[in-house]
Design an enzyme around this catalytic site. Structure first.
Site, PDB file in Angstrom:
ATOM      1  CD  GLU A 198      48.201   4.053  -4.899  1.00  0.00           C
ATOM      2  OE1 GLU A 198      48.009   2.830  -4.889  1.00  0.00           O
ATOM      3  OE2 GLU A 198      47.823   4.794  -5.833  1.00  0.00           O
ATOM      4  CB  THR A 234      33.240  10.401  29.017  1.00  0.00           C
ATOM      5  OG1 THR A 234      32.713  10.863  27.791  1.00  0.00           O
ATOM      6  CG2 THR A 234      32.338   9.343  29.607  1.00  0.00           C
ATOM      7  CE1 TYR A 242      28.638   9.305  27.657  1.00  0.00           C
ATOM      8  CE2 TYR A 242      29.644  11.400  28.237  1.00  0.00           C
ATOM      9  CZ  TYR A 242      29.663  10.214  27.541  1.00  0.00           C
ATOM     10  OH  TYR A 242      30.711   9.929  26.705  1.00  0.00           O
ATOM     11  CE  LYS A 244      35.875   7.319  21.522  1.00  0.00           C
ATOM     12  NZ  LYS A 244      35.161   8.515  22.056  1.00  0.00           N
ATOM     13  CB  SER A 268      38.511  15.781  24.386  1.00  0.00           C
ATOM     14  OG  SER A 268      37.995  14.700  23.634  1.00  0.00           O
ATOM     15  CB  THR A 325      37.780   8.915  24.841  1.00  0.00           C
ATOM     16  OG1 THR A 325      36.404   9.081  24.483  1.00  0.00           O
ATOM     17  CG2 THR A 325      37.900   8.379  26.249  1.00  0.00           C
ATOM     18  CG  ASP A 326      35.071  12.420  21.224  1.00  0.00           C
ATOM     19  OD1 ASP A 326      34.120  13.134  20.856  1.00  0.00           O
ATOM     20  OD2 ASP A 326      34.926  11.261  21.677  1.00  0.00           O
TER      21      ASP A 326
END
Ligand code: DGL
Length: 356
Positions: free
Chosen positions: A313, A39, A53, A192, A86, A119-120
């Site tokens: 767990e 971006t 965009y 993110k 990305s 950013t992904d």
């Protein structure tokens, strides 16, 4: 008529200023900006389009030219390594980028490196570089949540801040850094956390510092192994073994886990509910896959603080499974793949997860 004394002092002042300017010019850091897309290189049809965009459109030279103030921070040059969104990064992209960063970091005429990135998956690339690039020079990964065409775009200031951070000697030795929204994060634990806001990036353990008006302010330093203190080195890595992620939820079955193994996954990251819990419907399949040599790593879909506790767990010692500690599933995938370039022993894999 100027007196001789005044003339001499004026000349001395001018010489001093010229010297100071030349010293500053010599002491300006040399920073290379590696552009990969995202971006921060995006463009929208309308200034009101802050989330609609096309990513990966603006070339690196235009990116650098769009923030002329950066020339006061460092001597800059750009390279276009990729031009992609990305979410389309592959492990081959990671290895190619890692090799370029490591090669540049070796050069005496490079003091810092900035990587512009979508950013992904920015957090995955930053963690990977943190593990495989043996340098204490600043390596700073930066992106933006809005394209440069949008109202209140964040890319220009993020890029300026990233160059300021990469130019600052105080940034050395802190591992690969991520600069977003005035904050400086460790590439190891930043994620993110929000999908359409400028304050999208968070670390469960907090940022390391801030960058404000071209200066860095530090409040913490990383404690986990990285860069020059890492056992992983990009020069010894040709490719990454395939590692898959399967998501835990109510009504889950073992279909996804078996399919990942059948496709060749050498490790499966379980994005478990709660503390990395595994459904009773899934445990038998994971035990069988482990017996066939597939590494099983328990991470959690729960992030934001805390960590998966070994033998809590599930009886990890008995099953010969690994816990991802505080790493989210996407970061656990990176470390599991690198671990498998060095060992197939689950206890050694576990050591990597506790130390990196
Ligand atoms: N396609 C997404 C990416 O390249 C856009 C998100 C962004 O870069 O902020 O990661």
């Amino acid at each position: 008529m100027l007196t001789k004394t005044f003339t001499r002092s004026l000349a001395a002042t001018l010489v001093g200023l010229a010297l100071a300017a030349s010293v500053h010019a010599q002491t300006k850091s040399h920073v290379v900006v590696l552009a990969t897309g995202g971006t921060i290189a995006g463009a929208g049809a309308d200034a009101a389009n802050s989330a609609t965009y096309q990513a990966a459109k603006v070339p690196v030279d235009k990116l650098l030219a769009s923030v002329p103030e950066m020339s006061k921070l460092a001597d800059l040059r750009g390279e276009q390594v990729f031009q992609i969104a990305s979410e389309s990064f592959t492990d081959e992209h990671l290895v190619t980028l890692g090799r370029r960063v490591a090669a540049l970091a070796k050069q005496d005429d490079v003091d810092g490196i900035v990587i512009t990135h979508g950013t992904d998956t920015l957090e995955e690339t930053a963690f990977f570089l943190n593990l495989v690039v043996p340098t204490d020079k600043p390596v700073v990964v930066v992106g933006s949540m809005r394209p440069g065409t949008a109202l209140s775009a964040d890319g220009a200031l993020n890029l300026y801040n990233a160059v300021a951070t990469a130019s600052d000697r105080a940034s050395r030795g802190k591992g690969v850094l991520v600069v977003m929204n005035d904050e400086i994060f460790s590439g190891r634990d930043v994620t993110k956390a929000i999908n359409i806001r400028p304050d999208a990036f968070k670390s469960p353990w907090g940022s390391l510092g801030m960058v404000v008006e071209g200066k860095t302010y530090w409040f913490r330093a990383p404690v986990k192994r990285h860069t020059v203190n890492s056992e992983f080195n990009i020069e010894a890595i040709k490719s990454l073994p395939p590692v898959g992620i399967a998501y835990g939820s109510g009504n889950v079955t073992d279909v996804a886990y078996k399919a990942l193994a059948a496709s060749g996954a050498k490790a499966i990251i379980h994005a478990g509910t709660g503390n990395g819990s595994v459904s009773a419907q899934v445990v038998p399949a994971l035990r069988e896959l482990r017996s066939k040599g597939v590494q099983i790593v328990r991470s959690a879909r729960v992030t934001g603080g805390g960590f998966v506790l070994r033998n809590a767990e599930q009886p990890d010692d008995q099953y010969d499974w690994v816990v991802a500690h505080d790493l989210n599933p996407q970061k656990a995938r990176i470390l599991a793949a690198l671990a498998l370039t060095r060992t197939t022993d689950a206890r050694e894999v576990q050591r990597f997860f506790m130390e990196y």
